[in-house]
Design an enzyme around this catalytic site. Structure first.
Site, PDB file in Angstrom:
ATOM      1  N   GLY A 145       0.822  -1.206   0.000  1.00  0.00           N
ATOM      2  CA  GLY A 145       0.000   0.000   0.000  1.00  0.00           C
ATOM      3  C   GLY A 145       0.855   1.256   0.000  1.00  0.00           C
ATOM      4  O   GLY A 145       0.663   2.159  -0.804  1.00  0.00           O
ATOM      5  N   MET A 173       4.803   3.093   1.968  1.00  0.00           N
ATOM      6  CA  MET A 173       6.016   2.840   2.731  1.00  0.00           C
ATOM      7  C   MET A 173       6.486   4.102   3.435  1.00  0.00           C
ATOM      8  O   MET A 173       6.578   5.165   2.837  1.00  0.00           O
ATOM      9  CB  MET A 173       7.106   2.308   1.778  1.00  0.00           C
ATOM     10  CG  MET A 173       8.399   1.973   2.466  1.00  0.00           C
ATOM     11  SD  MET A 173       8.175   0.660   3.704  1.00  0.00           S
ATOM     12  CE  MET A 173       9.426   1.145   4.885  1.00  0.00           C
ATOM     13  N   GLU A 174       6.824   3.930   4.709  1.00  0.00           N
ATOM     14  CA  GLU A 174       7.090   5.066   5.605  1.00  0.00           C
ATOM     15  C   GLU A 174       8.520   5.585   5.574  1.00  0.00           C
ATOM     16  O   GLU A 174       8.979   6.171   6.569  1.00  0.00           O
ATOM     17  CB  GLU A 174       6.745   4.635   7.036  1.00  0.00           C
ATOM     18  CG  GLU A 174       7.700   3.581   7.660  1.00  0.00           C
ATOM     19  CD  GLU A 174       7.265   2.139   7.506  1.00  0.00           C
ATOM     20  OE1 GLU A 174       6.456   1.839   6.604  1.00  0.00           O
ATOM     21  OE2 GLU A 174       7.742   1.287   8.289  1.00  0.00           O
ATOM     22  N   ASN A 175       9.269   5.421   4.474  1.00  0.00           N
ATOM     23  CA  ASN A 175      10.653   5.924   4.405  1.00  0.00           C
ATOM     24  C   ASN A 175      10.763   7.303   5.039  1.00  0.00           C
ATOM     25  O   ASN A 175       9.942   8.182   4.795  1.00  0.00           O
ATOM     26  CB  ASN A 175      11.097   6.036   2.944  1.00  0.00           C
ATOM     27  CG  ASN A 175      10.633   4.875   2.119  1.00  0.00           C
ATOM     28  OD1 ASN A 175      10.987   3.742   2.399  1.00  0.00           O
ATOM     29  ND2 ASN A 175       9.800   5.136   1.132  1.00  0.00           N
ATOM     30  N   GLU A 212       1.291   5.902   7.676  1.00  0.00           N
ATOM     31  CA  GLU A 212       2.702   6.114   7.315  1.00  0.00           C
ATOM     32  C   GLU A 212       3.282   7.284   8.103  1.00  0.00           C
ATOM     33  O   GLU A 212       4.430   7.253   8.535  1.00  0.00           O
ATOM     34  CB  GLU A 212       2.863   6.337   5.808  1.00  0.00           C
ATOM     35  CG  GLU A 212       2.255   5.242   4.915  1.00  0.00           C
ATOM     36  CD  GLU A 212       2.649   3.824   5.288  1.00  0.00           C
ATOM     37  OE1 GLU A 212       3.744   3.622   5.848  1.00  0.00           O
ATOM     38  OE2 GLU A 212       1.841   2.892   5.041  1.00  0.00           O
ATOM     39  N   GLU A 227       4.224  -2.360  13.349  1.00  0.00           N
ATOM     40  CA  GLU A 227       3.013  -2.425  12.526  1.00  0.00           C
ATOM     41  C   GLU A 227       1.742  -2.529  13.370  1.00  0.00           C
ATOM     42  O   GLU A 227       0.768  -1.832  13.119  1.00  0.00           O
ATOM     43  CB  GLU A 227       3.100  -3.568  11.508  1.00  0.00           C
ATOM     44  CG  GLU A 227       4.198  -3.381  10.455  1.00  0.00           C
ATOM     45  CD  GLU A 227       4.092  -2.074   9.685  1.00  0.00           C
ATOM     46  OE1 GLU A 227       3.055  -1.392   9.758  1.00  0.00           O
ATOM     47  OE2 GLU A 227       5.081  -1.718   9.000  1.00  0.00           O
TER      48      GLU A 227
HETATM   49 ZN    ZN Z   1       2.980   0.108   8.590  1.00  0.00          ZN
END
Ligand code: ZN
Length: 873
Positions: free
Chosen positions: A260, A262-264, A297, A319
């Site tokens: 879905g 990505m939290e970079n 995110e 998560e």
């Molecule tokens: Zn996550």
């Protein structure tokens, strides 16, 4: 490719630390060059240097500026090994990549001409040789050099230092991230993108530049994502006191993306389906998902990035916690009760099924083959329930105290779920040693309820007994610590005072039973009459109840419970009882006898005028096939379908006029509004329309077709299209063609058209799906196309498990075809086979034949292999 298991018990602390890394990217059309220069310190005397790396072309290795000769290092398929290195040194590694040929969509790849990255979980090793493990945190400086015309936008994590021209029509951007991070949070984007900009000022006065990037021409559809980001930033300050810690926050929408989003750090990369929205192209559900994923995110910046994971077995540490945070955010943005119903529905349909199937695993697993297989409903959604239970036990105030403690202890560290549990429990004086079993034991516990009322003494005796069925590698389980929110009601529906010394009251004033023993009895005194029990309020624990409640009590609670979750829960319980009888009759080819009491209760609901529309829509919703598949002992999809159609038709027939009245009352109310209240109105009227469609009445189908033709938003258009697609109406084909013509160039929207056709109950659905895989709009290398057509078909229990078709064989062929290109996407399709144990012997045999065929393919990825072979044992 190694196909071995890795174990949590084998975890070893790193033997080196990295003081900093410089990454230089030179991006070209035919190949890209990566120069990685790290400052490394030995932490364990005598340690040899082992770096992860896969599918890389190694150009050179230098230590302190001196190139190593061939004999001074060794490379395998997965590692670069240097036996002797100095105690402190600079390591320089040059590698060559071909992102344009990377179909796995992990590491550095290209999507619609844009260079982008996905490093979680283990994609960084496809960019350069490095310690690809989350407990190696370091600071990153990055340069990106590329053609200026083709790639005017060059992004990475942290602070923008400068961009300069380097001649030859090329330019180079410099980035520096002041926060230490593990390599799975590294990101890079280079391309020609449109952008929208706004700002957010944090509570301590930092002005943050917010940017949302998308393909040119699509950026005007990014404003909802922008607003969602601003709301999330404010909410995290208000709720947890957490502020953003950089000057820039960027979101980039990409069309080819396995997951879905990505939290970079500072540079989130999103699947474009979770960014782009306006009322013409996105449904109310899309708007809601975008708001919640943008929040998710963003929340990772603290729960995941600032405090990260020691190893991948701890994935739920970030998560589960972050899902819990996004669920709480959504509850505050919309309606808490309705949000809880939606979250529990998703948990039951997906996670409970996973926990009962061949791939059940604990929230904190002990072993795995492919780390990417950990991105499951158990890690995410059950992980969130575990956090929620902690909050229920210590109360909201106590939970906030614990969260503050967590950041105080662990900011900047890579930690474990044990560390989290300790930070929450210790400041609250609670003992979580038994509670931690929720992390270690898989499976959904069942709580058996026994009630007894002693008239003479005025005592109500409640006996609870817990049990958890065996799961793979866990034949027996110890009792869980289960928080059960409860109440007792008198005949008029009033809450009774609870005189029982074993009831806890948490800091929010909620009454709790904390069941810890296998079996326990609770005695409530001073009662004149038999009370009605309301238990598991707000779904306070992820358990099943085995409760042979009196039918009259269930109807009473459905009407009178003060807990809205349980009112709705009673409709589900009653519907399951009705379904069970109907399914039995259908399986025995007997006439289906309708339960008039239930139909009357649903009629009363439809006619009631005092219920919030969004809640009423939930009250009218019947349990899904996925839930039926869990509670029934045999998955007989045809019988499920007959039962469901019969019940829905009976309800629609009784209430034709009332449903039409609801429809007209709310149809056309504020068609462009994004207000959650209006979402509720639309969901109720579309619920009414779907019931009416069961009547197969041409007049109704004209109403549906008019809604399709005249829709002023995608919610109305899609509802009508789904109904038509699942019918034999004369309007069906024209509507599907019209939709295709209007949206064929829109990669996000066209997926809805695939799903509408893949999820019908029509007999020719499989043939349609087969044809659509050859349609020009379908691209098997695009994950969204695969999910919206093939995965949606695999979740269509009625047609996927149709004994008259070769659906399993077709599906297995597709898994194999995709597996060669993109193992992560292939593995996500495998979940369709999770129900194998529930099938009758003939169908089970058919599935097993296909699974054996797939597992026999020698180069099947470890991702798919791990999930499939468990079904064989
Ligand atoms: Zn996550």
């Amino acid at each position: 490719m190694k196909q071995e298991k890795i174990y949590l018990k084998d975890y070893k602390a790193p033997t080196f630390s990295v003081e900093g890394i410089n990454l230089d990217f030179i991006l070209n059309e035919d190949f890209c060059r990566v120069i990685a220069k790290s400052e490394i310190k030995k932490q364990t005397p005598g340690a040899e240097l082992r770096l992860n790396g896969e599918e890389l072309k190694l150009v050179s290795v230098k230590i302190n500026g001196k190139a190593l000769a061939a004999g001074e290092y060794e490379t395998t398929e997965e590692e670069l090994i240097i036996k002797t290195v100095p105690d402190i040194f600079t390591l320089e590694i040059e590698t060559e990549l071909q992102p344009q040929n990377n179909t796995s969509l992990e590491g550095l790849y290209k999507s619609s001409g844009i260079f982008c990255t996905q490093c979680e979980a283990q994609g960084f090793r496809k960019i350069t040789y490095f310690f690809d493990r989350p407990d190696i945190m370091t600071s990153y400086s990055v340069t990106i050099e590329a053609d200026k015309k083709k790639y005017p936008v060059l992004l990475s994590n942290g602070d923008r230092i400068k961009v300069e021209d380097v001649g030859n029509g090329r330019h180079k951007a410099f980035w520096r991230d002041p926060h230490k991070k593990p390599c799975y949070l590294f990101a890079l984007v280079a391309g020609d993108l449109g952008v929208i900009r706004d700002t957010f000022t944090t509570k301590s006065g930092r002005k943050v530049n917010l940017e949302v990037y998308a393909a040119h021409g699509k950026q005007e559809r990014c404003w909802h994502a922008m607003a969602s980001l601003q709301k999330s930033m404010k909410w995290d300050e208000d709720t947890f006191g957490l502020e953003y810690d950089l000057n820039d926050y960027m979101i980039v929408a990409i069309d080819d993306f396995n997951a879905g989003a990505m939290e970079n750090k500072g540079l989130n990369i999103f699947n474009s389906r979770l960014v782009l929205a306006d009322s013409n192209s996105a449904t109310d559900v899309d708007f809601h998902s975008i708001e919640s994923v943008v929040a998710h995110e963003y929340f990772h910046n603290w729960t995941g990035n600032r405090v990260t994971l020691r190893d991948w077995f701890q994935l739920s540490l970030k998560e589960g916690l972050t899902v819990f945070r996004d669920q709480e955010f959504s509850a505050d943005m919309t309606d808490r009760g309705v949000q809880r119903i939606e979250d529990v529905d998703a948990l039951r349909a997906g996670q409970f099924a996973e926990d009962a199937g061949p791939n059940a695993h604990p929230v904190r697993p002990e072993s795995c083959m492919a780390v990417d297989n950990f991105f499951t409903m158990t890690i995410y959604e059950k992980g969130s329930e575990v956090i929620r239970m902690m909050q229920t036990i210590v109360g909201r105030k106590g939970f906030r105290k614990g969260m503050d403690e967590y950041f105080k202890r662990h900011d900047g560290q890579a930690v474990t779920t044990e560390d989290f549990a300790a930070a929450i429990s210790e400041p609250n004086g609670k003992d979580f040693s038994q509670f931690r079993r929720w992390y270690h034991q898989a499976g959904t516990p069942t709580i058996a309820i026994n009630e007894h009322f002693d008239d003479a003494k005025g005592e109500y005796h409640l006996t609870l007994e817990q049990h958890c069925a065996p799961t793979p590698n866990q034949p027996t389980k110890d009792p869980f610590h289960v928080p059960l929110m409860m109440g007792l009601l008198d005949k008029s529906g009033q809450e009774l005072p609870l005189s029982c010394d074993k009831i806890q009251v948490n800091t929010d004033g909620k009454n709790l039973i904390e069941l810890k023993d296998k079996k326990e009895t609770y005695v409530f005194k001073g009662l004149k009459d038999r009370p009605v029990l309301s238990i598991l309020r707000e779904f306070s624990a992820p358990v099943n109840l085995s409760w042979n409640a009196k039918e009259e009590d269930l109807y009473f609670l459905m009407e009178k419970d003060t807990d809205s979750f349980n009112r709705r829960e009673m409709t589900q319980k009653l519907a399951l009882r009705v379904f069970h009888k109907l399914i039995d009759q259908a399986r025995n080819k007997a006439p289906l006898n309708m339960d008039s009491r239930f139909v009357n209760a649903m009629s009363a609901l439809i006619r009631s005028n005092d219920m919030d529309p969004a809640f009423k829509a939930k009250m009218l919703q019947l349990p899904s096939y996925a839930v039926l598949a869990q509670v029934e002992s045999v998955l007989d999809a045809e019988a499920f379908h007959q039962a469901r159609v019969a019940l829905r038709t009976a309800i629609a027939r009784e209430n034709r006029q009332q449903l039409l009245d609801i429809y007209h009352k709310y149809h056309g109310v504020d068609p462009k509004s994004h207000d959650p209240k209006v979402f509720g109105h639309r969901s109720l009227k579309n619920q009414a329309l779907t019931y009416l469609a069961e009547l197969n009445d041409p007049e109704i189908m004209d109403v549906v077709n008019n809604q399709y033709q005249q829709a002023q938003n995608m919610t109305d258009r899609m509802t009508a299209l789904m109904i038509l697609a699942d019918s034999e109406s004369k309007h069906r084909e024209a509507a599907l063609n019209d939709f295709y013509q209007n949206w064929k160039d829109d990669s996000v929207v066209i997926n809805k058209w695939f799903t509408a056709q893949a999820t019908t109950s029509r007999k020719q659905t499989l043939e349609d799906v087969k044809a659509l895989t050859k349609h020009p709009a379908f691209n098997i290398t695009n994950p969204n196309n695969v999910y919206s057509l093939l995965r949606a078909f695999g979740a269509n229990l009625v047609r996927f498990h149709d004994p008259k078709t070769d659906a399993y064989e077709f599906y297995a062929d597709k898994i194999l075809e995709i597996d060669g290109k993109n193992p992560q996407v292939a593995a996500r399709l495998c979940a369709a086979f999770n129900f194998v144990q529930k099938l009758d012997p003939v169908m089970k045999d058919k599935v097993l034949t296909q699974i054996k065929r797939m597992v026999a393919v020698p180069n099947l990825s470890k991702n798919s292999r791990e999930l499939l072979q468990s079904a064989l044992t």
